[in-house]
Design an enzyme around this catalytic site. Structure first.
Site, mmCIF file in Angstrom:
data_model
loop_
_atom_site.group_PDB
_atom_site.id
_atom_site.type_symbol
_atom_site.label_atom_id
_atom_site.label_comp_id
_atom_site.label_asym_id
_atom_site.label_seq_id
_atom_site.Cartn_x
_atom_site.Cartn_y
_atom_site.Cartn_z
ATOM 1 C CD GLU A 139 -3.074 0.238 -0.241
ATOM 2 O OE1 GLU A 139 -2.458 1.879 -0.162
ATOM 3 O OE2 GLU A 139 -4.209 0.467 -0.245
ATOM 4 C CG ASN A 167 -8.299 2.183 0.069
ATOM 5 O OD1 ASN A 167 -7.244 1.744 0.031
ATOM 6 N ND2 ASN A 167 -9.749 1.044 0.555
ATOM 7 C CG ASP A 207 -7.338 -0.252 -2.094
ATOM 8 O OD1 ASP A 207 -6.726 0.342 -1.606
ATOM 9 O OD2 ASP A 207 -7.482 -1.381 -1.672
#
Length: 273
Positions: free
Chosen positions: A12, A136, A186
């Site tokens: 991430e 997100n 996301d």
């Protein structure tokens, strides 16, 4: 296409540092900050960063925002972030054009409504949105007047108008509606033309949307759980994308990818502490 073959359990927060011309990213579940050929180990979840100067990052952990020295690996706490809440951790985050840092939280087990979205600006941490289940897609239009974000399970990317200091001035509005599809939004980033590029969990792609929310095109990647994009490289036309290996066993799951595009990304904004 593979930029780094380290398999992250939950890759991430890719960040292209414009002064160092260097990509940083995280393995949230591995408690690590990565750059190519090196990583730093933390004692808790770390998930997102902004750059402060050439040798300093602002890093979000499960319990605080930290000032991190890239050269020494030392970090000091700037302010607590849900420090007394053992259910949550940090998740998606990005610096805004005004020098603030937006950071979302979520339940460690994705507990419904456990998280929130905050903004840190010149020493103040203020909660903006709650409850949030999986924060997100925090990103910003190049003119600094619009922010975007999502609560992933809703499958809706929202937009909100910002004032001159970067604080939301109105209620958020629906920007991109993915309900009824297999696409779960996301992480996201916006290019210099104002197009939003969104990694879609479970769909192995980063999809682009025009400022009016209409679909442009998508870049496919050899990992199912694409998690967050970033633009970088000398001309900022390289699209990087992290992914997550958790729950999967494919050879490229969890790796970090790079593809050359015909798009120019925004320079990542400096965080003003």
């Amino acid at each position: 296409m593979i930029f780094d073959d380290t398999q992250c359990q939950l890759g991430e927060g890719p960040l292209w540092h414009p002064e160092r011309e260097q990509l940083f990213w995280f393995d949230i579940l591995g408690h690590r900050l990565h750059t190519k050929g090196k990583h730093w180990q933390f004692d808790t979840y770390v998930s997102a960063a902004g750059w402060v100067d050439r040798d300093t990052l602002l890093i979000a952990s499960a319990r605080a925002l930290h000032r991190f020295d890239i050269t020494t690996g030392e970090h000091v706490e700037l302010c607590p972030l849900e420090a007394d809440n053992k259910v949550t951790r940090s998740n998606d985050g990005r610096a805004d054009p005004q020098g603030g840092f937006w950071i979302g939280t979520m339940g460690i087990e994705a507990e419904e409504g456990a998280g929130a979205i905050y903004r840190y600006y010149k020493g103040e941490l203020r909660q903006l949105y709650a409850p949030i289940t999986i924060s997100n897609a925090i990103c910003f239009a190049p003119d600094g007047k619009t922010a975007y974000f999502t609560d992933t399970p809703t499958q809706q990317i929202m937009r909100v108008e910002l004032d001159a200091d970067g604080w939301p001035r109105d209620e958020s509005q629906l920007h991109i509606d993915l309900t009824g599809t297999d696409f779960r939004p996301d992480g996201a980033v916006v290019d210099t033309e104002g197009n939003l590029w969104n990694a879609q969990w479970g769909a192995a792609r980063v999809a682009g949307y025009a400022p009016d929310g209409s679909f442009i095109k998508a870049y496919d990647f050899p990992a199912q759980q694409t998690s967050c994009p970033a633009f970088g490289g000398p001309d900022r036309n390289t699209l990087y994308c992290t992914s997550a290996a958790v729950g999967l066993d494919g050879p490229d799951e969890g790796k970090t990818f790079a593809v050359t595009t015909d798009i120019t990304g925004q320079k990542e904004y400096r965080v003003i502490l």
